[in-house]
Structure formats: C-alpha cells, structure tokens
Design an enzyme around this catalytic site. Structure first.
Site, short mmCIF file in Angstrom:
data_model
loop_
_atom_site.label_atom_id
_atom_site.label_comp_id
_atom_site.label_asym_id
_atom_site.label_seq_id
_atom_site.Cartn_x
_atom_site.Cartn_y
_atom_site.Cartn_z
N ASP A 137 0.84 -1.20 0.00
CA ASP A 137 0.00 0.00 0.00
C ASP A 137 0.87 1.25 0.00
O ASP A 137 0.70 2.16 -0.83
CB ASP A 137 -0.93 -0.04 1.22
CG ASP A 137 -1.99 1.05 1.22
OD1 ASP A 137 -2.27 1.65 0.18
OD2 ASP A 137 -2.56 1.27 2.31
N SER A 157 -3.68 -9.83 1.95
CA SER A 157 -3.84 -10.29 3.34
C SER A 157 -2.75 -11.23 3.83
O SER A 157 -2.82 -11.72 4.96
CB SER A 157 -5.21 -10.95 3.57
OG SER A 157 -6.23 -9.98 3.56
N GLY A 207 0.46 -10.52 4.35
CA GLY A 207 1.52 -9.85 5.12
C GLY A 207 1.10 -9.68 6.56
O GLY A 207 0.84 -10.66 7.26
#
Length: 176
Positions: free
Chosen positions: A34, A123, A125
């Site tokens: 992100d 999902s 990490g």
C-alpha cells in the site's frame, strides 16, 4: 484464453492496465505494498482516494470490496484498491472476504477496460492470512472469473518474497 503467471518483483513497476493495491479501509496509504504504491503513484493518488465518500467511521472501502482510481505516475493506468481481511482464525468470514477482494477487483478491471491486471498477495503480510489457503482462494477465484468469459488476457500474481512466490507457484501447478 486467460493466462495466469506468478512473478517475484515490484508491482509498482509493472506495465499492465491495472495493479491491485492491498489497501486499508481508509485508502490513504500505509505500510507494505500500500505504501509502495502510494509513493510510486505520487500525491495525486491520495487525493483521488480522499474523493471517495466516508461510509462509516473513516471507512472508504469496506473489507472485501474494491475501488478504482487512476494510476497517476505509475506505469499502470489504474489502481484497484481492495481491503483484505485480517486473519482471525477463519471464523469471521475471512475466506469469503478474501475471495470477494479478487472478484470485485477483477470486476472493476473489466468495468474500466483493463485486460491485464497484477495482484499482490492480499492479506498475506501483516494481516496474517495463511499463505496456502490464500493462494488457493486467489487462484480459484481468478480462474472462475476468467473462465466465465471475462475479457481478461493476463493476470500476474506478484510475490514480494520467495515464500509467497513458492506458495503461489506450488498452488498454481496443483490447480492447473
């Protein structure tokens, strides 16, 4: 016919129509992929994300859903932001929410005319989704979507480390 490939690399450098961002519900950047996507896309990306309405208590994109923005300074034309579930032992609908991330991302890709798309390991990490299960869910969901006639030419699964790469590669060979 769609092609699914697994690579190890930097999703922010891929020349595809759309990349998927493993976002948080606020869509304003964070850590991991992100943060990398937000840095590479430039400040215009956070401004585009701020334009999405807040649905409830600072949530712009609920878990399991997706939103699309332009790619700005990225080689990809679009960024599809999706919020994966935090793994809580599998008793809070995490599997279906993860499948929904892939389905809604692919549906948005089709809506904006993207025929090539790249996904990170959503999902896997800090959200701690078990890798083998996440790989099975991602591959099954992608195959079901494209086999239904979606105009997606290539899906690239981008691993950020060798463990993710090996997990996806192993699962892809089993499911092929």
């Amino acid at each position: 016919m769609s092609k699914i490939e697994v690579i190890r690399g930097d999703i922010t450098r891929l020349e595809v129509d759309a990349i998927v961002n493993a976002a948080n519900e606020q869509m304003l950047g964070g850590g991991g992929v992100d943060g990398a996507i937000h840095r590479a896309a430039g400040p215009e990306l956070v401004e585009a994300c701020r334009a999405f309405p807040i649905l409830r208590s600072d949530v712009r994109c609920p878990t399991g859903k997706s939103r699309v923005t332009l790619g700005f300074r990225l080689p990809a034309r679009f960024v599809i932001h999706t919020v994966g579930p935090i793994w809580r032992g599998g008793h809070e609908n995490e599997r279906e929410l993860l499948a929904s991330c892939y389905r809604t991302s692919l549906a948005l890709a089709v809506c904006v005319g993207a025929s090539t798309i790249a996904f990170p390991a959503i999902s896997c990490g800090v959200y701690r989704f078990p890798l083998d299960e996440a790989a099975d869910i991602s591959l099954r969901t992608i195959k079901t979507f494209v086999d239904a006639g979606a105009p997606i030419k290539r899906v690239t699964l981008v691993a950020f480390d060798e463990t993710i790469f090996d997990g996806w590669t192993k699962r892809l060979s089993i499911q092929s």
